[in-house]
Motif scaffolding. Structure first.
Motif, PDB file in Angstrom:
ATOM      1  N   ALA B  23     -72.304 -12.452  27.644  1.00 11.43           N
ATOM      2  CA  ALA B  23     -72.610 -13.681  26.920  1.00 11.43           C
ATOM      3  C   ALA B  23     -72.791 -13.336  25.451  1.00 11.43           C
ATOM      4  N   GLN B  24     -71.782 -13.672  24.657  1.00 11.14           N
ATOM      5  CA  GLN B  24     -71.894 -13.364  23.233  1.00 11.14           C
ATOM      6  C   GLN B  24     -72.994 -14.221  22.617  1.00 11.14           C
ATOM      7  N   PRO B  25     -73.694 -13.676  21.651  1.00 13.93           N
ATOM      8  CA  PRO B  25     -74.792 -14.443  21.046  1.00 13.93           C
ATOM      9  C   PRO B  25     -74.264 -15.678  20.328  1.00 13.93           C
ATOM     10  N   VAL B  26     -75.053 -16.730  20.366  1.00  9.15           N
ATOM     11  CA  VAL B  26     -74.641 -17.989  19.725  1.00  9.15           C
ATOM     12  C   VAL B  26     -74.961 -17.904  18.234  1.00  9.15           C
ATOM     13  N   PRO B  27     -73.958 -18.076  17.375  1.00 11.74           N
ATOM     14  CA  PRO B  27     -74.234 -18.032  15.937  1.00 11.74           C
ATOM     15  C   PRO B  27     -75.191 -19.161  15.542  1.00 11.74           C
ATOM     16  N   ILE B  62     -65.764 -27.851  18.726  1.00  9.70           N
ATOM     17  CA  ILE B  62     -65.842 -26.564  18.024  1.00  9.70           C
ATOM     18  C   ILE B  62     -65.812 -25.452  19.068  1.00  9.70           C
ATOM     19  N   ARG B  63     -64.930 -24.491  18.833  1.00  8.68           N
ATOM     20  CA  ARG B  63     -64.844 -23.361  19.762  1.00  8.68           C
ATOM     21  C   ARG B  63     -65.004 -22.054  18.991  1.00  8.68           C
ATOM     22  N   LEU B  64     -65.705 -21.135  19.604  1.00  9.81           N
ATOM     23  CA  LEU B  64     -65.807 -19.791  19.037  1.00  9.81           C
ATOM     24  C   LEU B  64     -65.115 -18.844  20.009  1.00  9.81           C
ATOM     25  N   PHE B  65     -63.914 -18.408  19.629  1.00  5.65           N
ATOM     26  CA  PHE B  65     -63.122 -17.549  20.516  1.00  5.65           C
ATOM     27  C   PHE B  65     -63.530 -16.090  20.355  1.00  5.65           C
ATOM     28  N   GLN B  66     -63.623 -15.432  21.503  1.00  4.39           N
ATOM     29  CA  GLN B  66     -63.923 -14.001  21.544  1.00  4.39           C
ATOM     30  C   GLN B  66     -62.651 -13.204  21.276  1.00  4.39           C
ATOM     31  N   GLN B  68     -60.203 -10.544  22.251  1.00  2.08           N
ATOM     32  CA  GLN B  68     -59.857  -9.875  23.511  1.00  2.08           C
ATOM     33  C   GLN B  68     -58.885  -8.727  23.283  1.00  2.08           C
ATOM     34  N   ASN B  91     -57.194 -15.705  22.676  1.00  3.22           N
ATOM     35  CA  ASN B  91     -56.490 -16.571  23.616  1.00  3.22           C
ATOM     36  C   ASN B  91     -56.894 -18.022  23.339  1.00  3.22           C
ATOM     37  N   VAL B  94     -56.442 -22.742  25.545  1.00  5.65           N
ATOM     38  CA  VAL B  94     -57.207 -23.891  26.054  1.00  5.65           C
ATOM     39  C   VAL B  94     -57.149 -25.085  25.102  1.00  5.65           C
TER      40      VAL B  94
END
Lengths: 114, 227
Positions: B23-27, B62-66, B68, B91, B94
């Protein structure tokens, strides 16, 4: 807030009731970041013909209730949401990305007969 | 119950219950926008849900893409020191066809644990991968960073628009980081740390803002349909 406060004797009539959806109890707390829960309402109660105007009813609901009095096979008008509002949600998707989106029609603000 | 749950998830654009491994931290900016939107809903200002004032762009999603890239590039894993090239891959599949791209911002966060002993300014080059060979890379950005600077934002709207309209063109990005002045040097400066340390010192994410016409029909940004 639109409707006048109903007396306890009218509790059976169509009105909104508070409901809290807790994401932890649904097992969704691992991926829904915020909110932890959201407060909404549900609609429940009778829609008697004599009070149809009071319940912000549709014209169709009038006719359906009228038909019910003549033909009981046709159900009465139902107590349904007549005004909804969105909520924003912050969550992880299947790839671990973070999404912030508002979803329409999540909170029942008003109920009526329809 | 499972069927109902699946329906609700589908409504949210998800195929199954997400189970993020990391779970990446939420900015903090995202949390702030979320809180602002809650206030807007509470006061009935629903139009504010279609504008992201923190970024100054229209948008309701709003999306924050990881990144990969590390997972999909075995060559990078095998790369020997100084291992200054890092492959980035987002990726974005979506993003639905009816969403309008309003903002795409790459965030590079440098934790200089691998390089801080150098205390040198850094030269950062970002390139677009267009084919299998490094020669086909298109340079997007060359920037010098003071050694103590931690975060860099890069506008990638045009690049992400191209990836979105032509998904096969999304072959990723290459990030190259060198001590300033060493690009054309014949002397190789070896950073003090190993590659794993180097990779951990750079975190990349892609913030994308889109606008969905169905969710924001009142927003005047869209050209009106012919009647």
């Amino acid at each position: 807030a639109t409707f006048p406060t109903l007396e306890s004797t009218t509790n059976h009539l169509c009105q909104r009731h508070h409901m809290v959806i807790n994401f932890e109890k649904l097992g969704w707390h691992k991926w829904i970041i915020a909110p932890k829960e959201f407060r909404t309402n549900y609609c429940k109660g009778d829609c008697p013909f004599s009070l149809m105007a009071f319940f912000n009813s549709s014209n169709y609901a009038f006719f359906q209730t009228l038909m019910n009095s003549k033909t009981p096979e046709i159900p009465k008008a139902a107590c349904i949401p007549t005004k909804l509002s969105p909520i924003s949600m912050l969550y992880y998707d299947n790839d671990g990305n973070i999404i912030l989106q508002h979803h329409e029609g999540m909170v029942v603000d008003e109920c009526g007969c329809g | 119950t499972q069927l109902e749950e699946a329906s609700l998830l589908q409504f949210m654009g998800l195929s199954k219950v997400p189970s993020p491994r990391i779970a990446q931290p939420v900015p903090s900016i995202l949390m702030k926008i979320f809180q602002e939107r809650q206030k807007a809903v509470a006061t009935g200002h629903f139009q504010k849900l279609c504008y992201v004032k923190e970024f100054g762009v229209p948008g309701n999603l709003i999306r924050l893409f990881q990144d990969q890239g590390t997972l999909s590039n075995p060559e990078e894993v095998a790369q020997a020191p100084p291992c200054t090239r890092k492959f980035l891959l987002f990726n974005i599949s979506v993003i639905a066809q009816d969403e309008q791209l309003m903002m795409a911002q790459l965030e590079l966060r440098l934790r200089l644990n691998g390089y801080d002993a150098l205390k040198q300014d850094l030269e950062l080059m970002l390139s677009l991968v267009q084919g299998p060979s490094p020669q086909s890379e298109q340079k997007l950005l060359l920037r010098y960073l003071p050694w103590s600077q931690g975060v860099l934002h890069v506008d990638l709207l045009d690049v992400v628009k191209e990836w979105n309209s032509n998904p096969q063109s999304n072959l990723g990005l290459v990030l190259e980081l060198l001590p300033k002045g060493h690009r054309n040097s014949t002397v190789t400066t070896h950073p003090p740390d190993i590659c794993d340390n180097w990779r951990q010192s750079i975190q990349a994410s892609l913030m994308v803002v889109t606008l969905t016409p169905e969710e924001c029909p009142h927003f005047p940004h869209f050209p009106r349909k012919r009647r």
